[in-house]
Each structure stands twice: as C-alpha cells, then as structure tokens.
Design an enzyme around this catalytic site. Structure first.
Site, mmCIF file in Angstrom:
data_model
loop_
_atom_site.group_PDB
_atom_site.id
_atom_site.type_symbol
_atom_site.label_atom_id
_atom_site.label_comp_id
_atom_site.label_asym_id
_atom_site.label_seq_id
_atom_site.Cartn_x
_atom_site.Cartn_y
_atom_site.Cartn_z
ATOM 1 C CB VAL A 105 22.156 -18.713 54.564
ATOM 2 C CG1 VAL A 105 23.540 -19.780 54.838
ATOM 3 C CG2 VAL A 105 22.062 -17.872 56.013
ATOM 4 C CG ASP B 260 23.241 -4.661 41.594
ATOM 5 O OD1 ASP B 260 22.210 -4.756 42.240
ATOM 6 O OD2 ASP B 260 23.553 -3.785 41.048
ATOM 7 C CE LYS C 38 18.417 -2.398 39.670
ATOM 8 N NZ LYS C 38 16.889 -2.000 39.647
ATOM 9 N N GLY D 40 28.133 -4.745 40.409
ATOM 10 C CA GLY D 40 29.036 -5.420 39.359
ATOM 11 C C GLY D 40 29.592 -4.532 38.723
ATOM 12 C CB THR E 256 33.820 -0.980 33.259
ATOM 13 O OG1 THR E 256 32.876 -1.372 32.603
ATOM 14 C CG2 THR E 256 34.975 -0.243 32.797
ATOM 15 C CG MET F 251 23.020 -4.425 30.282
ATOM 16 S SD MET F 251 22.267 -3.185 31.634
ATOM 17 C CE MET F 251 23.010 -1.713 30.731
#
Length: 428
Positions: A25, A221, A243, A274, A304, A358
């Site tokens: 929540v 995610d 993650k 995402g 993207t 990343m």
C-alpha cells in the site's frame, strides 16, 4: 445520515507527511506524495525494495521501527498503510488528538480523509470520490480519463474504452485464448508484459494503461512510474518484483513462477516493466516461462529510456550530418569480465552515438576500454539521471572525464550514458 466529504486539493510542497507502513500500500501511495513535493517520513520496520530505492536516492526519510506518537511532530497529514486494525487505530487516535487528517488503508469509515481515484493529464488532476466505494470512484475516474483523452487527442478519436472496474477478471479471461490443459481443465488466466515507459507516467501507451485498469495482479519493477501504481484498483494484488542494482533482488525464476501461478489460478496478470519489456527487461525469459506452462501471454511495447532519456535532456540519438547510427548496450557487466558479451573494441571504432544503460558502476572501466581502443577522450558525453521525471538531472562531460564527474556529482541509478557528438548537436 453520513455527510458528504469536502473536496480539497492539498498543497504539500515542503510539508511533512507521515506514512506508517512499508508494504504494497505504501509503495502505491508514496509516489503521489513525492510528486506533490511532500517531505515524506516513512515509519516501518521493513520496506519493499521499491521504497528502499527511494530512500537510497534521498527522496524520502525512513525510520526503521514501529510508530511512535512523536513521529507526527510537525506533520500535516498521515497515511496509515498497514493492515493491522489495532495498530492503525492507535495511529489515527494520535492524529485525531493533534488534529491531523488521517488516511487509513484498513478502514475508510474510521479515517478522517479519503484518497480519491485520480487521473492526471499534465497540469490537470482529476480526483473522484465514490461515496466510500472505491470501485465506483475508479469507474467514474476511468470514464473521465477517456473523455479527457478525446479532448486532448488531435483527431478527436477516443482510445479504446476501459472496462469498468470490477469486471476485469471475467472480461479479461473471456477475451484471452484459453489454455486448459496445464491447469487440469480449469480456465487459465493470461499474462501481459507491459512496457511502462522511461519514468513519466504519461508516457505509457494507451493500450498499456488500459490493461492496467483490467488487471487482477500487477507485478512491478523498481523503474515503473510510481504514479501508475497509485491509479490501480484497491483490490488489485501488487507484487513488488523490484531489482535494485547490486542490491537485494527477487530471483528471475521466482518472478516467472509468480506470473505462471497467478495466471493458472485464473487471474489476469500484468507484468509492468520500466521502459520496454524486450530492452534489457528479461521479457523474453518471462514469455518463454508462460508459454511453457500453457499460459497465454501478450507483449505491449514501451518507450525505452535509451531514446527517451537523451531526448528529454535535449540530446537526439541521431542528427543529420552528425550521427547516422546509434547503438544501445548494457554496461552492467565490466568490459574485462568473461561474462561480457559486448565487443567494446568494435564499439570504440564506430562514429555514431553510443547509449549505455545500467553502466554507472562500470563507467570508469568502460571509458578506459573505449579510449584504449581508439575512441577519443574528448568525445562529448552526458549522463541523464531519472530521465523524463521531475527528478531528472543531466551531467555533461567528456569520455575521459565522465566517470570522475559522475562520481563527484553523486549521480545515481537509474541513469543513461550518452557518448558522441550528438551530445552538443542542439546547443545554441
């Protein structure tokens, strides 16, 4: 006779809001508070990975323990996001003593404030109260959203009408291909892998948003725009599959199993990811797992971040006379690692734009490798943190200095690195 609530828009910018609870929540409610500029204090012994990421990013404050009355010192609003009625009642009692409005997730009738069903279109926010019935509120909200979409659409054509809240399970299953064998003759639900876009909640596709309104279960995610979760029906099961880079994570096999198990039980499951499900999103692995279990699965592409984040920072990934190509690469594995599948030596010889996702942790090693294989250290570079969101930051540098500059500026994930002459292509 119960009085009607008095509608009011709270201006929370810089004002303290206390959220008690760190579960699903709170994960749904905190993003809207942060979007309003609130100074959020989160009180809970434990947090979901998504909330932990916001704490690590400095977006909110966390007190890792149970609620104490002094937590409401200086508060303007409190949201009780726990399902323990006795604990929730004790928080709202303290709030009442201090004349602080209190939202309760466990009991709307005991609350002094309600959270409305909300839809947002740029600066326009529409909030609907359904007389205490959240299903009614969300049905009306969805109808208003469709009407606003017609007004804003250049051709005046409405998007596909959303199904009324509450009809999701039956309507979703009826519209899907049914695979009965894997479930021993029972009707199987379905899974949709939906790209949520790069961060701005308005960048999800119309189809993606429509499927969210139909979902029985949403598996989300960390990079999913939080405001999308705030608009889910209250009866939707939200599974936080965040993650966190180089931190806690839920094994991919466990995520796959969640998708399969919920669908085999008859639910319509939206796997909300995402960006785009197939751009370093492991969407292919999840599709294969569903297919192996006999679960119908569909894919909804998303915008993207590899293109959207540079664009939001004023950087086109291609530009006439500057770059006729762009390459998107993952930087989560170091260039010298045996596990790396990237030919960094070949990338160094390209003349176009290089977009690295990343890659913050390995940025120094990546830069050194590219330079060692011929990419000039003076190559323009940019790092876009949390692109397309209100927290967006842009760092401009060069290939030779970008790793040091990013560290000095405390740039944090999620961030997109852009290398190439396009970084300055639109400079006046």
């Amino acid at each position: 006779m119960t009085s009607n609530p008095y509608p009011l828009g709270l201006r929370l910018d810089g004002r303290r809001v206390v959220v008690v609870g760190g579960g699903a929540v709170a994960t749904r409610r905190v993003p809207a508070l942060l979007d309003a500029g609130a100074d959020v204090l989160l009180v809970a012994p434990e947090l979901t990975p998504a909330l932990s990421a916001r704490v690590d990013a400095g977006r909110l404050h966390w007190v890792p323990r149970r609620f104490l009355p002094e937590d409401l010192d200086g508060a303007w609003l409190v949201q009780v996001a726990i399902d323990d009625p006795m604990a929730a009642a004790s928080v709202s009692a303290v709030a009442a003593e201090r004349r602080i409005f209190c939202v309760r997730a466990d009991d709307r009738t005991a609350a002094t404030a309600w959270t409305p069903a909300v839809t947002r279109h740029g600066p326009v926010t529409v909030a609907v109260l359904g007389g205490g019935d959240p299903r009614r509120a969300m049905t009306v909200r969805d109808a208003i959203r469709d009407l606003l979409a017609v007004r804003l659409a250049p051709d005046g054509i409405a998007p596909t009408q959303s199904r009324p809240a509450g009809a999701a399970g039956a309507a979703g299953a009826a519209g899907a291909t049914v695979a009965a064998g894997a479930a021993g003759g029972r009707q199987v639900g379905r899974v949709a892998l939906v790209g949520a876009g790069p961060g701005d909640p308005e960048l999800i596709t119309v189809k993606g948003w429509r499927l969210l309104t139909e979902a029985d279960v949403v598996v989300a995610d960390r990079l999913v725009p939080g405001l999308l979760l705030d608009e889910l029906r209250p009866d939707v099961e939200l599974v936080d599959a965040s993650k966190i880079p180089y931190g806690p994570s839920r094994a991919q096999e466990e995520i796959n199993q969640i998708l399969v198990d919920r669908a085999l039980a008859g639910a319509f499951v939206v796997r909300l990811k995402g960006g785009d499900p197939y751009v370093f999103g492991r969407g292919g692995e999840e599709l294969l797992a569903c297919a192996k279990a006999g679960v119908p699965v569909s894919v909804v592409p998303g915008v993207t971040s590899s293109i959207a984040a540079p664009s939001a920072a004023g950087i086109p990934v291609t530009h006439r006379g500057v770059a006729h190509e762009f390459t998107v690469v993952s930087g989560h594995v170091a260039p010298d690692s045996p596990a790396s599948l990237v030919r960094w030596d070949a990338l160094a010889g390209l003349r176009g734009t290089l977009v690295i996702l990343m890659g913050l942790k390995n940025l120094a090693a990546i830069s050194e490798t590219l330079i060692a294989h011929g990419r000039p250290p003076q190559t323009p570079a940019a790092v876009v943190q949390e692109g397309t969101t209100g927290a967006q930051r842009v760092l401009r540098s060069t290939l030779g200095e970008v790793a040091t500059d990013a560290l000095a500026a405390d740039v944090r994930p999620p961030a997109v690195v852009v290398l190439g002459d396009v970084v300055g292509a639109l400079d006046a």
